[in-house]
Design a protein around this motif. Sequence first.
Motif, PDB file in Angstrom:
ATOM      1  N   HIS A   1       0.826  -1.199   0.000  1.00  0.00           N
ATOM      2  CA  HIS A   1       0.000   0.000   0.000  1.00  0.00           C
ATOM      3  C   HIS A   1       0.873   1.266   0.000  1.00  0.00           C
ATOM      4  CE1 HIS A   1      -3.592   2.330   0.833  1.00  0.00           C
ATOM      5  NE2 HIS A   1      -2.950   2.939   1.820  1.00  0.00           N
ATOM      6  N   ILE A   2       1.802   1.343   0.946  1.00  0.00           N
ATOM      7  CA  ILE A   2       2.638   2.541   1.053  1.00  0.00           C
ATOM      8  C   ILE A   2       3.599   2.626  -0.140  1.00  0.00           C
ATOM      9  CG2 ILE A   2       4.384   3.718   2.494  1.00  0.00           C
ATOM     10  CD1 ILE A   2       2.903   2.811   4.946  1.00  0.00           C
ATOM     11  N   ALA A   3       4.083   1.463  -0.612  1.00  0.00           N
ATOM     12  CA  ALA A   3       4.977   1.462  -1.783  1.00  0.00           C
ATOM     13  C   ALA A   3       4.263   2.040  -3.001  1.00  0.00           C
ATOM     14  CB  ALA A   3       5.470   0.050  -2.081  1.00  0.00           C
ATOM     15  N   SER A   4       2.984   1.683  -3.165  1.00  0.00           N
ATOM     16  CA  SER A   4       2.281   2.190  -4.345  1.00  0.00           C
ATOM     17  C   SER A   4       2.105   3.708  -4.237  1.00  0.00           C
ATOM     18  CB  SER A   4       0.962   1.433  -4.547  1.00  0.00           C
ATOM     19  OG  SER A   4      -0.144   2.261  -4.335  1.00  0.00           O
ATOM     20  N   HIS A   5       1.846   4.199  -3.032  1.00  0.00           N
ATOM     21  CA  HIS A   5       1.716   5.649  -2.843  1.00  0.00           C
ATOM     22  C   HIS A   5       3.021   6.397  -3.124  1.00  0.00           C
ATOM     23  CE1 HIS A   5      -2.181   5.998  -0.281  1.00  0.00           C
ATOM     24  NE2 HIS A   5      -2.362   5.430  -1.453  1.00  0.00           N
ATOM     25  N   VAL A   6       4.125   5.901  -2.562  1.00  0.00           N
ATOM     26  CA  VAL A   6       5.374   6.667  -2.729  1.00  0.00           C
ATOM     27  C   VAL A   6       5.896   6.543  -4.167  1.00  0.00           C
ATOM     28  CG1 VAL A   6       5.970   6.600  -0.275  1.00  0.00           C
ATOM     29  CG2 VAL A   6       6.969   4.901  -1.817  1.00  0.00           C
ATOM     30  N   SER A   7       5.616   5.414  -4.840  1.00  0.00           N
ATOM     31  CA  SER A   7       6.008   5.295  -6.254  1.00  0.00           C
ATOM     32  C   SER A   7       5.288   6.346  -7.091  1.00  0.00           C
ATOM     33  CB  SER A   7       5.672   3.904  -6.806  1.00  0.00           C
ATOM     34  OG  SER A   7       6.389   2.929  -6.107  1.00  0.00           O
ATOM     35  N   GLN A   8       3.989   6.476  -6.813  1.00  0.00           N
ATOM     36  CA  GLN A   8       3.213   7.519  -7.505  1.00  0.00           C
ATOM     37  C   GLN A   8       3.781   8.902  -7.227  1.00  0.00           C
ATOM     38  OE1 GLN A   8      -0.980   7.330  -6.438  1.00  0.00           O
ATOM     39  NE2 GLN A   8      -1.022   5.159  -6.998  1.00  0.00           N
ATOM     40  N   MET A   9       4.189   9.122  -5.972  1.00  0.00           N
ATOM     41  CA  MET A   9       4.742  10.433  -5.605  1.00  0.00           C
ATOM     42  C   MET A   9       6.007  10.739  -6.406  1.00  0.00           C
ATOM     43  SD  MET A   9       4.278  10.455  -1.465  1.00  0.00           S
ATOM     44  CE  MET A   9       5.187  11.988  -1.177  1.00  0.00           C
ATOM     45  N   VAL A  10       6.901   9.749  -6.508  1.00  0.00           N
ATOM     46  CA  VAL A  10       8.143   9.951  -7.255  1.00  0.00           C
ATOM     47  C   VAL A  10       7.825  10.221  -8.725  1.00  0.00           C
ATOM     48  CG1 VAL A  10      10.316   8.876  -8.001  1.00  0.00           C
ATOM     49  CG2 VAL A  10       9.513   8.543  -5.664  1.00  0.00           C
ATOM     50  N   ASN A  11       6.892   9.429  -9.267  1.00  0.00           N
ATOM     51  CA  ASN A  11       6.493   9.605 -10.664  1.00  0.00           C
ATOM     52  C   ASN A  11       5.926  11.004 -10.902  1.00  0.00           C
ATOM     53  OD1 ASN A  11       4.231   9.238 -12.926  1.00  0.00           O
ATOM     54  ND2 ASN A  11       5.911   7.790 -13.302  1.00  0.00           N
ATOM     55  N   SER A  12       5.036  11.439 -10.025  1.00  0.00           N
ATOM     56  CA  SER A  12       4.432  12.769 -10.171  1.00  0.00           C
ATOM     57  C   SER A  12       5.464  13.875  -9.993  1.00  0.00           C
ATOM     58  CB  SER A  12       3.335  12.983  -9.129  1.00  0.00           C
ATOM     59  OG  SER A  12       2.275  12.099  -9.350  1.00  0.00           O
ATOM     60  N   ALA A  13       6.420  13.656  -9.092  1.00  0.00           N
ATOM     61  CA  ALA A  13       7.440  14.675  -8.859  1.00  0.00           C
ATOM     62  C   ALA A  13       8.264  14.887 -10.125  1.00  0.00           C
ATOM     63  CB  ALA A  13       8.336  14.272  -7.687  1.00  0.00           C
ATOM     64  N   LEU A  14       8.635  13.782 -10.784  1.00  0.00           N
ATOM     65  CA  LEU A  14       9.400  13.885 -12.029  1.00  0.00           C
ATOM     66  C   LEU A  14       8.559  14.550 -13.116  1.00  0.00           C
ATOM     67  CD1 LEU A  14      11.074  10.366 -11.892  1.00  0.00           C
ATOM     68  CD2 LEU A  14      12.257  12.577 -11.702  1.00  0.00           C
ATOM     69  N   ASP A  15       7.274  14.214 -13.123  1.00  0.00           N
ATOM     70  CA  ASP A  15       6.359  14.801 -14.079  1.00  0.00           C
ATOM     71  C   ASP A  15       6.204  16.304 -13.861  1.00  0.00           C
ATOM     72  OD1 ASP A  15       5.079  13.074 -15.999  1.00  0.00           O
ATOM     73  OD2 ASP A  15       3.238  14.177 -15.460  1.00  0.00           O
ATOM     74  N   SER A  16       6.088  16.699 -12.603  1.00  0.00           N
ATOM     75  CA  SER A  16       5.932  18.125 -12.304  1.00  0.00           C
ATOM     76  C   SER A  16       7.197  18.884 -12.706  1.00  0.00           C
ATOM     77  CB  SER A  16       5.608  18.347 -10.826  1.00  0.00           C
ATOM     78  OG  SER A  16       6.735  18.084 -10.008  1.00  0.00           O
ATOM     79  N   PHE A  17       8.356  18.215 -12.592  1.00  0.00           N
ATOM     80  CA  PHE A  17       9.611  18.807 -13.056  1.00  0.00           C
ATOM     81  C   PHE A  17       9.587  18.957 -14.582  1.00  0.00           C
ATOM     82  CE2 PHE A  17      13.810  17.813 -14.950  1.00  0.00           C
ATOM     83  CZ  PHE A  17      14.491  18.975 -14.599  1.00  0.00           C
ATOM     84  N   ALA A  18       9.217  17.885 -15.265  1.00  0.00           N
ATOM     85  CA  ALA A  18       9.220  17.896 -16.746  1.00  0.00           C
ATOM     86  C   ALA A  18       8.285  18.965 -17.301  1.00  0.00           C
ATOM     87  CB  ALA A  18       8.843  16.521 -17.281  1.00  0.00           C
ATOM     88  N   ARG A  19       7.162  19.194 -16.607  1.00  0.00           N
ATOM     89  CA  ARG A  19       6.141  20.126 -17.102  1.00  0.00           C
ATOM     90  C   ARG A  19       6.210  21.491 -16.433  1.00  0.00           C
ATOM     91  NH1 ARG A  19       1.265  16.585 -18.657  1.00  0.00           N
ATOM     92  NH2 ARG A  19       2.174  14.516 -18.647  1.00  0.00           N
ATOM     93  N   PHE A  20       7.188  21.699 -15.541  1.00  0.00           N
ATOM     94  CA  PHE A  20       7.247  22.974 -14.798  1.00  0.00           C
ATOM     95  C   PHE A  20       5.917  23.261 -14.122  1.00  0.00           C
ATOM     96  CE2 PHE A  20      11.072  25.609 -15.663  1.00  0.00           C
ATOM     97  CZ  PHE A  20      11.819  24.628 -16.299  1.00  0.00           C
TER      98      PHE A  20
END
Lengths: 244, 244
Positions: free
Chosen positions: B134-153
Amino acid sequence: MSIATHESHNQHISQQFNQSLSELRNHLLAMGGMVEKQISDAVDALINGDTELAEAVQVTENLVDDMEVLIDEECTQVIARRHPAASDLRLVMSTVKMIADLERIGDEAAKIAKMAIRLSDQGKPTNGFVEIRHIASHVSQMVNSALDSFARFDADRALEIIRKDHTVDAEYATAIRSLITVMMEDPRSISQVQNVMWVLRALERIGDHAANISEHVIFMVRGKDVRHMKIQEVEAALKDKRGK
Amino acid sequence: MSIATHESHNQHISQQFNQSLSELRNHLLAMGGMVEKQISDAVDALINGDTELAEAVQVTENLVDDMEVLIDEECTQVIARRHPAASDLRLVMSTVKMIADLERIGDEAAKIAKMAIRLSDQGKPTNGFVEIRHIASHVSQMVNSALDSFARFDADRALEIIRKDHTVDAEYATAIRSLITVMMEDPRSISQVQNVMWVLRALERIGDHAANISEHVIFMVRGKDVRHMKIQEVEAALKDKRGK
């Protein structure tokens, strides 16, 4: 780099520039001093069950955070206005990284303070305090030496700290193993011992950050990025550079 | 130099500059992709008792470390050669910090891989795997979104991740409490459950680093240092800036 070379290198740089760099250096050392006090206060609070002192550590954390933001901003300003190059740029870039490690040491000290409050509620535990005292004294020395190696541009001293981190890691592993045995033998102690283990973990992390700072000092002084190297590789890298 | 030549010279410089920045961006995203795979492989290795996969994660850690050193060096080169200012300098300085967080996420994934090997020796534990998933799926999403927010400013997306970190912290605390109860009820499980707890701790740290990356994205996009702010303060700071 010897002090003499460092000084003669700086001679042709404008006085304002020197002043900016020396301010950066002083601010970093001031932040380091605050963080050192946080560690010793947090451990004292824990050992003596002093919840007031523990709360004071948590308050200081905000000041440390503010210092990080301030010094970080100063680094950006120095880069934007003075275009440092070579060893000066390394000093600024290393400072950016070292204050991040100092801030994290402050974080870990605040976690220890939190555990001090929690453990004082649970009554004085009899297990693990010897180990905490022992490892705390080692990592405090590491942080102190790391700041000293920065202040003196001393790569050899920085190398000693990286060596010491291996000793602390081994001591940490031994302490954890012995506490797991304590839990097994006396399950009523589990909750208390678990908190002691979090404290040990925080101390071990402080040692890691002191070692990181030392790696940044080596980069700053010798221009060699030794992160992620095995200790033998670091030793070789430093010898290599000195021989040239 | 005629104005035309001068302009084309400047254009050439700015093209090179843009290329350097876009290379930095691509390298950071590539490093991020490696780290994302490390997290999911480490967790899969743990859940399935797959020690080969766990060993592969530990090997990849070296590649991630190399990427950090490489990108860090690129950042210093861009600063030394191109003297970036304003938002370009913020991009470079944020990159230096984000790769440090990515490297630490890789470290935590390697720790999970180590625990996967240790737990496979101890036989399959029945406790804590639901929480880990459960927690792994949440933090994986967080890392993915963080990289995405970087890519898209995308500062708003970054803000969401900081919010999510609070949820993960609460879930982590609940999981730890329930595992301490398990240990008390079945002291024979202590050693195994302790390893599960170290895994949860590593996942919680990954969430913290994803939140740090998001803070750097906000700084990069909006020029506002929101580290150490309460979530309400961050929200206010972002609104404030938008209103101007």
